[in-house]
Design a protein around this motif. Structure first.
Motif, short mmCIF file in Angstrom:
data_model
loop_
_atom_site.label_atom_id
_atom_site.label_comp_id
_atom_site.label_asym_id
_atom_site.label_seq_id
_atom_site.Cartn_x
_atom_site.Cartn_y
_atom_site.Cartn_z
N ILE A 25 0.91 -0.96 0.05
CA ILE A 25 -0.04 -0.01 -0.09
C ILE A 25 0.78 1.16 0.01
CG2 ILE A 25 -1.89 1.28 1.25
CD1 ILE A 25 -2.63 -1.58 2.44
N VAL A 26 0.75 2.26 -1.18
CA VAL A 26 1.48 3.32 -0.95
C VAL A 26 0.55 4.58 -0.84
CG1 VAL A 26 3.09 4.88 -2.64
CG2 VAL A 26 3.15 2.06 -2.77
N ARG A 27 0.90 5.53 0.01
CA ARG A 27 0.14 6.51 0.47
C ARG A 27 0.87 7.73 0.07
NH1 ARG A 27 -4.34 4.93 3.54
NH2 ARG A 27 -3.76 2.89 4.58
N THR A 28 0.37 8.55 -0.79
CA THR A 28 1.01 9.92 -1.15
C THR A 28 0.10 10.99 -0.70
OG1 THR A 28 0.06 10.08 -3.33
CG2 THR A 28 1.89 8.89 -3.32
N SER A 29 0.46 12.31 -0.85
CA SER A 29 -0.53 13.46 -0.66
C SER A 29 -1.81 13.12 -1.71
CB SER A 29 0.19 14.81 -0.63
OG SER A 29 0.99 15.01 -1.68
N GLN A 34 -2.55 0.45 -4.15
CA GLN A 34 -2.22 -1.05 -3.63
C GLN A 34 -1.86 -1.78 -4.87
OE1 GLN A 34 -5.38 -3.26 -1.73
NE2 GLN A 34 -6.02 -1.68 -0.51
N TRP A 35 -0.49 -2.16 -4.71
CA TRP A 35 0.26 -2.74 -5.44
C TRP A 35 0.50 -4.54 -5.31
CZ3 TRP A 35 5.01 1.18 -5.85
CH2 TRP A 35 4.43 2.33 -6.53
N PRO A 36 0.27 -5.25 -6.22
CA PRO A 36 0.79 -6.63 -6.04
C PRO A 36 1.94 -6.80 -5.55
CG PRO A 36 -0.11 -6.30 -8.29
CD PRO A 36 -0.12 -5.19 -7.62
N THR A 47 10.08 -8.07 0.23
CA THR A 47 8.89 -8.19 -0.48
C THR A 47 9.07 -7.31 -1.88
OG1 THR A 47 7.81 -8.83 1.45
CG2 THR A 47 6.36 -7.88 -0.53
N ILE A 48 8.59 -7.58 -2.87
CA ILE A 48 8.78 -6.83 -4.09
C ILE A 48 7.49 -6.44 -4.96
CG2 ILE A 48 10.01 -6.68 -6.22
CD1 ILE A 48 11.93 -8.56 -5.23
N ALA A 49 7.19 -5.25 -5.10
CA ALA A 49 6.38 -4.76 -6.05
C ALA A 49 6.94 -4.16 -7.20
CB ALA A 49 5.35 -3.74 -5.48
N THR A 50 6.27 -4.62 -8.69
CA THR A 50 6.88 -4.15 -9.78
C THR A 50 5.89 -3.70 -10.52
OG1 THR A 50 8.55 -6.17 -9.89
CG2 THR A 50 8.27 -4.83 -12.00
N ARG A 51 6.16 -2.33 -10.93
CA ARG A 51 5.22 -1.21 -11.73
C ARG A 51 6.00 -0.67 -13.06
NH1 ARG A 51 1.09 -2.51 -10.19
NH2 ARG A 51 -0.15 -0.96 -10.90
N ALA A 52 5.06 -0.57 -13.99
CA ALA A 52 5.51 -0.02 -15.36
C ALA A 52 5.98 1.17 -14.91
CB ALA A 52 4.31 0.05 -16.19
N SER A 53 6.96 1.72 -15.79
CA SER A 53 7.60 2.79 -15.34
C SER A 53 6.72 4.32 -15.63
CB SER A 53 8.73 3.21 -16.12
OG SER A 53 8.70 2.96 -17.63
N MET A 54 5.67 4.06 -16.44
CA MET A 54 4.64 4.99 -16.80
C MET A 54 3.30 5.17 -15.70
SD MET A 54 6.26 6.82 -18.94
CE MET A 54 5.32 7.93 -19.62
N ASP A 55 3.37 4.23 -14.77
CA ASP A 55 2.45 4.21 -13.70
C ASP A 55 2.17 5.62 -13.11
OD1 ASP A 55 1.07 3.79 -10.95
OD2 ASP A 55 1.49 1.54 -11.53
N ALA A 56 0.92 5.89 -12.98
CA ALA A 56 0.56 7.23 -12.82
C ALA A 56 0.85 7.29 -10.89
CB ALA A 56 -1.14 7.45 -12.83
N THR A 57 0.95 6.39 -10.35
CA THR A 57 1.28 6.32 -8.89
C THR A 57 2.74 6.91 -8.70
OG1 THR A 57 -0.30 4.65 -8.28
CG2 THR A 57 1.39 5.21 -6.77
N ARG A 67 6.00 13.47 2.52
CA ARG A 67 6.52 11.91 2.41
C ARG A 67 5.44 11.23 1.76
NH1 ARG A 67 7.35 14.46 7.64
NH2 ARG A 67 9.51 14.52 8.21
N PHE A 68 5.99 10.04 1.42
CA PHE A 68 4.84 8.94 1.19
C PHE A 68 5.25 7.89 1.84
CE2 PHE A 68 8.58 8.10 -1.79
CZ PHE A 68 8.66 6.87 -1.86
N SER A 69 4.34 6.86 2.12
CA SER A 69 4.40 5.80 2.97
C SER A 69 4.25 4.52 2.28
CB SER A 69 3.24 5.98 4.23
OG SER A 69 2.36 5.81 3.84
N VAL A 70 5.00 3.35 2.81
CA VAL A 70 4.73 2.29 2.19
C VAL A 70 4.34 1.18 3.40
CG1 VAL A 70 5.98 0.23 1.17
CG2 VAL A 70 6.43 2.63 0.36
N GLU A 71 3.18 0.49 3.02
CA GLU A 71 2.66 -0.37 4.34
C GLU A 71 2.52 -1.76 3.41
OE1 GLU A 71 -0.96 1.26 5.62
OE2 GLU A 71 0.01 3.05 5.61
#
Length: 95
Positions: A25-29, A34-36, A47-57, A67-71
């Protein structure tokens, strides 16, 4: 927390020490995403989450006003300061 660019594959990988089951879970302002995830196969349990480099998040992380948080389930929440390096990894991975 480790952020790595796979430029050839057009992906960005977020890795966190420890093994968790469930989404990252990635929280930004701006929003919450939620990323698999998958467990690493290396010698260090991660634990790894992989995203496309163009992901809007990723834009939300780079332009977050703070800050952003990772849960991850079963691991302590991680708050990451708004360091310029995070935005540089994202930008460099897209170019």
């Amino acid at each position: 927390m480790r952020i790595r660019c796979d430029k050839a594959g057009g992906r960005i990988q977020f890795a966190r020490n420890g093994v968790a089951t469930g989404p990252m879970i990635v929280r930004t302002s701006f929003a919450v995403a939620q990323w698999p995830t998958a467990a690493s196969t290396g010698t260090t349990p991660e634990t790894i989450a992989t995203r496309a480099s163009m992901d809007a998040t990723l834009d939300q992380i780079a332009y977050s006003r703070g800050r952003f948080s990772v849960e991850l389930p079963g691991l302590a929440p991680l708050t990451v300061p708004p360091w310029a390096e995070v935005g540089r990894v994202i930008e460099d991975c897209r170019n």
